[in-house]
Design an enzyme around this catalytic site. Sequence first.
Site, PDB file in Angstrom:
ATOM      1  N   HIS A  84     -76.728  17.947  33.004  1.00 26.29           N
ATOM      2  CA  HIS A  84     -75.647  17.152  32.415  1.00 26.29           C
ATOM      3  C   HIS A  84     -74.355  17.952  32.294  1.00 26.29           C
ATOM      4  CE1 HIS A  84     -76.773  18.882  28.369  1.00 26.29           C
ATOM      5  NE2 HIS A  84     -75.471  18.755  28.179  1.00 26.29           N
ATOM      6  N   GLY A 227     -71.359  22.302  22.956  1.00 30.64           N
ATOM      7  CA  GLY A 227     -70.847  23.547  23.521  1.00 30.64           C
ATOM      8  C   GLY A 227     -71.945  24.522  23.875  1.00 30.64           C
TER       9      GLY A 227
END
Length: 283
Positions: A84, A227
């Site tokens: 992803h 993140g």
Amino acid sequence: TVTTSTTSFPTSLSTNSSTSNPSVPPKPDDCDCGRTNSVSRIVGGIETDVNEYPFLVALELTSTSIQFCGGTLISTEWVLTAAHCLAPFNFPQEIMAHLGEHDSSTESESPSERINAILLIKHNDYNEITIDNDIGLIQLERPVIYSNIISPVCLPYVLQGTNLEGEIGTVAGWGTTSHLGSPSNVVLEVDLPIISNYQCNQYESMVIHVTENMFCTYDPGFDACAGDSGGPLMLEDDGRTYLIGIVSWGLKCAEEGNPGVFTKVNNYLDWIQTQTGETFCGE
């Protein structure tokens, strides 16, 4: 939180599949991996020692140098990450790998280097809805030279068949420190207990089914977050660090009733070897 994407993939973004496990770990003659540089290891969302994990990679946008995901160095030319993380990109030149980095707010604490990507490979069976097979590879434009600052992690050949439930894994990255929070300038690490997939699927927040290609950790108040995606969940054994999971997805990280979900690297050892054409350190 992982969002799904409908990005199409051109020929520059290769896709391939295979999830079977090799039965015998390859043993390169010069095999050395999973060495850390820890002086006084503290966990629980706390800053790591500088270059404590020399295989940790920050994935950055080439145009802005903004870090958007993590990755793990597995050889001189290859970084393992989540599919992803690669989904939004049409060309490998849009991504660069930042190796040897610790504090993104300064250039003085560590002699890091940035290397452009020349090939992105996401698993052919990656599903943006179910987030199954969330694994990808990045080939670097040039090979790195190993040092105490930049070196590879061990792939978990010796852990094949091991039940990870109850083990304590370590996540490291530059992700946000809370749900919807701001990213960290420095590498943070946290220890997380691995729970069974059955237990994980019982939580009401798990709107996506946790498959056999995934596993979960759960400790309210501690988690990987935005993140950190694509970065490592590691297990240390006999002085070496093994990459057992890739930060994949979760909802409202670190909050009560919200486990974190990881791609199970053990299920993709054959796939990694097939795509890279390399053998890797495993013990």
